[in-house]
Design a protein around this motif. Structure first.
Motif, PDB file in Angstrom:
ATOM      1  N   ASP A   1      10.425   1.221  -5.850  1.00 17.21           N
ATOM      2  CA  ASP A   1      11.057   0.984  -4.419  1.00 17.21           C
ATOM      3  C   ASP A   1       9.996   0.811  -3.330  1.00 17.21           C
ATOM      4  O   ASP A   1       8.997   1.088  -3.585  1.00 17.21           O
ATOM      5  N   ASN A   2      10.398   0.489  -2.396  1.00 19.03           N
ATOM      6  CA  ASN A   2       9.568   0.493  -0.878  1.00 19.03           C
ATOM      7  C   ASN A   2       9.782   1.821  -0.271  1.00 19.03           C
ATOM      8  O   ASN A   2      10.804   2.432  -0.352  1.00 19.03           O
ATOM      9  N   ALA A   3       8.780   2.285   0.619  1.00 21.52           N
ATOM     10  CA  ALA A   3       9.015   3.638   1.291  1.00 21.52           C
ATOM     11  C   ALA A   3       8.364   3.336   2.724  1.00 21.52           C
ATOM     12  O   ALA A   3       7.317   2.455   2.821  1.00 21.52           O
ATOM     13  N   ILE A   4       8.773   4.239   3.542  1.00 24.52           N
ATOM     14  CA  ILE A   4       8.057   4.376   4.868  1.00 24.52           C
ATOM     15  C   ILE A   4       7.539   5.684   5.130  1.00 24.52           C
ATOM     16  O   ILE A   4       7.925   6.566   4.317  1.00 24.52           O
ATOM     17  N   ILE A   5       6.670   5.962   5.819  1.00 26.33           N
ATOM     18  CA  ILE A   5       5.900   7.226   5.971  1.00 26.33           C
ATOM     19  C   ILE A   5       5.929   7.443   7.701  1.00 26.33           C
ATOM     20  O   ILE A   5       5.660   6.496   8.431  1.00 26.33           O
ATOM     21  N   ALA A   6       6.467   8.505   7.851  1.00 26.35           N
ATOM     22  CA  ALA A   6       6.384   8.911   9.268  1.00 26.35           C
ATOM     23  C   ALA A   6       5.029   9.419   9.840  1.00 26.35           C
ATOM     24  O   ALA A   6       4.781  10.384   9.307  1.00 26.35           O
ATOM     25  N   LEU A   7       4.523   8.400  10.500  1.00 24.06           N
ATOM     26  CA  LEU A   7       3.036   8.847  10.750  1.00 24.06           C
ATOM     27  C   LEU A   7       2.961   8.954  12.212  1.00 24.06           C
ATOM     28  O   LEU A   7       3.317   8.356  13.033  1.00 24.06           O
ATOM     29  N   SER A   8       2.531  10.511  12.531  1.00 25.83           N
ATOM     30  CA  SER A   8       2.285  10.826  13.801  1.00 25.83           C
ATOM     31  C   SER A   8       0.911  10.900  14.311  1.00 25.83           C
ATOM     32  O   SER A   8       0.499  10.764  15.628  1.00 25.83           O
ATOM     33  N   GLY A   9      -0.269  10.756  13.417  1.00 22.95           N
ATOM     34  CA  GLY A   9      -1.655  10.756  13.895  1.00 22.95           C
ATOM     35  C   GLY A   9      -2.115  12.214  13.870  1.00 22.95           C
ATOM     36  O   GLY A   9      -3.311  12.617  13.615  1.00 22.95           O
ATOM     37  N   GLY A  10      -1.295  13.267  13.374  1.00 23.98           N
ATOM     38  CA  GLY A  10      -1.720  14.489  13.028  1.00 23.98           C
ATOM     39  C   GLY A  10      -2.345  14.542  11.855  1.00 23.98           C
ATOM     40  O   GLY A  10      -2.074  13.837  10.787  1.00 23.98           O
ATOM     41  N   VAL A  11      -2.995  15.511  11.351  1.00 26.29           N
ATOM     42  CA  VAL A  11      -3.589  15.836  10.101  1.00 26.29           C
ATOM     43  C   VAL A  11      -2.492  15.820   8.956  1.00 26.29           C
ATOM     44  O   VAL A  11      -2.767  15.318   7.761  1.00 26.29           O
TER      45      VAL A  11
ATOM     46  N   LEU B   1      11.775   8.102   2.470  1.00 23.03           N
ATOM     47  CA  LEU B   1      11.061   8.316   3.427  1.00 23.03           C
ATOM     48  C   LEU B   1      10.032   9.515   3.091  1.00 23.03           C
ATOM     49  O   LEU B   1      10.431  10.532   2.437  1.00 23.03           O
ATOM     50  N   VAL B   2       8.768   9.208   3.473  1.00 17.85           N
ATOM     51  CA  VAL B   2       7.637  10.104   3.049  1.00 17.85           C
ATOM     52  C   VAL B   2       7.491  11.008   4.425  1.00 17.85           C
ATOM     53  O   VAL B   2       7.248  10.198   5.489  1.00 17.85           O
ATOM     54  N   GLN B   3       7.101  12.356   4.353  1.00 19.73           N
ATOM     55  CA  GLN B   3       7.101  13.054   5.531  1.00 19.73           C
ATOM     56  C   GLN B   3       5.655  14.061   5.621  1.00 19.73           C
ATOM     57  O   GLN B   3       5.537  14.427   4.377  1.00 19.73           O
ATOM     58  N   GLY B   4       5.082  14.398   6.411  1.00 22.13           N
ATOM     59  CA  GLY B   4       4.114  15.410   6.354  1.00 22.13           C
ATOM     60  C   GLY B   4       4.350  16.921   6.377  1.00 22.13           C
ATOM     61  O   GLY B   4       3.451  17.622   7.022  1.00 22.13           O
ATOM     62  N   THR B   5       5.762  17.090   6.177  1.00 22.01           N
ATOM     63  CA  THR B   5       6.088  18.513   6.211  1.00 22.01           C
ATOM     64  C   THR B   5       5.211  19.539   5.581  1.00 22.01           C
ATOM     65  O   THR B   5       4.758  19.166   4.331  1.00 22.01           O
TER      66      THR B   5
ATOM     67  N   ILE C   1      21.811  11.139   6.350  1.00 23.47           N
ATOM     68  CA  ILE C   1      20.328  10.528   6.330  1.00 23.47           C
ATOM     69  C   ILE C   1      20.466   9.069   5.575  1.00 23.47           C
ATOM     70  O   ILE C   1      20.928   9.576   4.388  1.00 23.47           O
ATOM     71  N   ASP C   2      20.125   8.103   5.717  1.00 30.74           N
ATOM     72  CA  ASP C   2      20.498   6.723   5.205  1.00 30.74           C
ATOM     73  C   ASP C   2      18.909   6.630   4.271  1.00 30.74           C
ATOM     74  O   ASP C   2      18.536   5.738   4.397  1.00 30.74           O
ATOM     75  N   PHE C   3      18.565   7.571   3.568  1.00 32.48           N
ATOM     76  CA  PHE C   3      17.685   7.251   2.658  1.00 32.48           C
ATOM     77  C   PHE C   3      17.973   7.973   1.125  1.00 32.48           C
ATOM     78  O   PHE C   3      18.611   9.031   1.106  1.00 32.48           O
ATOM     79  N   ASP C   4      17.381   7.333   0.190  1.00 32.75           N
ATOM     80  CA  ASP C   4      17.811   7.729  -1.051  1.00 32.75           C
ATOM     81  C   ASP C   4      17.021   8.964  -1.405  1.00 32.75           C
ATOM     82  O   ASP C   4      17.479   9.910  -2.069  1.00 32.75           O
ATOM     83  N   GLY C   5      15.826   9.288  -0.787  1.00 31.02           N
ATOM     84  CA  GLY C   5      15.063  10.413  -1.130  1.00 31.02           C
ATOM     85  C   GLY C   5      14.009  10.647   0.018  1.00 31.02           C
ATOM     86  O   GLY C   5      13.660   9.761   0.589  1.00 31.02           O
ATOM     87  N   ILE C   6      13.763  11.813   0.358  1.00 31.22           N
ATOM     88  CA  ILE C   6      12.548  12.167   1.363  1.00 31.22           C
ATOM     89  C   ILE C   6      11.369  12.860   0.547  1.00 31.22           C
ATOM     90  O   ILE C   6      11.656  13.804  -0.513  1.00 31.22           O
TER      91      ILE C   6
END
Length: 305
Positions: A22-32, A123-127, A152-157
């Motif tokens: 599948d395709n994914a997006i990453i929530a990118l803030s610029g922090g480490v 959705l990929v997150q830097g939690t 949330i309209d994602f199959d997985g986080i």
């Protein structure tokens, strides 16, 4: 302490397995945190990943330009201008927890819109671990954990760093050879300047908070703080020239910490503090006074809201 080599191998395999074809997006803030998550996800799935940076209007001075320059090697990078939408949603909101939930929901809606365009199901997150601990307890909701909406309209986080502390994330970032401006970057809250403004978020307060934070980070760099910041905490009477002004009060905060779970206020010399107040009150006509916060965590938190 995490072993960076083993961690990187394990997480690349984990991300690849979870996302699959599948395709994914990453929530990118610029922090480490988010940058390290992006680097890991890019290694794992390559062009299946779309990094998304949302310009909320709540970011540090020059943040968007820095993101564009640093992550230009990722051809699929998306810069989303959502400044108007975030400010509109925050209009009239004064409760700190509600602010975090409003911001968390709006972030998700922005990511969902991009995900629909690129047909992304994950959705990929830097939690990181402290985010989860504080959100699952009663301290505060993080916009990427407790601040998320119920639907949330994602199959997985996917959260590859969810069990790491900040210093461990930095170790992984260094091993991935991320630029020093990213791996050693001072923490910045996900909700941005909104949690450095007491009460309603307005364009005027944002302008003050953004410039004041720039001054503080620049002036306190030599002290190597874990985190240094400026917050707009209210109004007070002052005098500028021959005129009485009812201007903004800016609180300066600088702390030492290992992981953000506890922190100690730094001892800053008087000359430096006076230079900071002189610059902030001198460069910002609407600021009437500057104070220095000497409170440790606990009893305070590092951020103001």
């Amino acid at each position: 302490m995490v072993d960076p080599d083993s961690f990187i191998d394990e997480k690349i395999e984990e991300i690849s397995t979870k996302i699959g074809d599948d395709n994914a997006i990453i929530a990118l803030s610029g922090g480490v945190d988010s940058s390290t998550a992006a680097a890991l996800a890019y290694e794992a799935v390559g062009d299946q990943l779309t990094p998304v940076y949302v310009d909320t209007g709540l970011m540090r001075k020059g943040e968007t330009e820095q993101i564009e320059e640093t992550f230009s090697y990722m051809d699929s990078l998306r810069i989303v201008d959502a400044r108007g939408r975030f400010l509109s949603e925050l209009e009239g909101v004064v409760d700190p927890e509600k602010k975090r939930h409003v911001i968390g929901e709006q972030f998700i809606r922005e990511f969902e819109a991009v995900a629909e365009e690129v047909d992304a199901s994950h959705l990929v997150q830097g939690t990181i671990y402290p985010d989860r601990i504080e959100s699952e307890g009663t301290i505060k909701s993080h916009h990427n954990v407790g601040g998320l909406p119920d639907v949330i309209d994602f199959d997985g986080i996917v959260e590859p760093m969810r069990d790491l502390y900040k210093d461990e994330v930095r170790e992984v970032a260094r091993k991935l050879e991320l630029e020093e401006i990213i791996s050693e970057r001072m923490p910045f809250p996900g909700p941005g300047l909104a949690v450095r403004i007491l009460g309603e978020v307005t364009e005027e307060k944002l302008a003050v908070a953004r410039e004041a934070n720039y001054v503080v980070e620049e002036e306190l760099e030599e002290y190597d703080p874990w985190q240094a910041l400026a917050a707009v905490i209210g109004k007070a009477t002052g005098v500028k020239g021959d005129n009485r002004v009812h201007g903004w009060v800016v609180a300066v905060r600088s702390v030492e910490s290992r992981d953000g779970m506890t922190a100690r206020a730094q001892q800053i010399d008087w000359e430096t503090l006076q230079r900071i107040q002189s610059r902030i009150t001198g460069e910002m006509e609407s600021v009437s006074r500057v104070v220095y916060d000497v409170t440790h965590k606990p009893p305070a938190t590092i951020e103001y809201e």
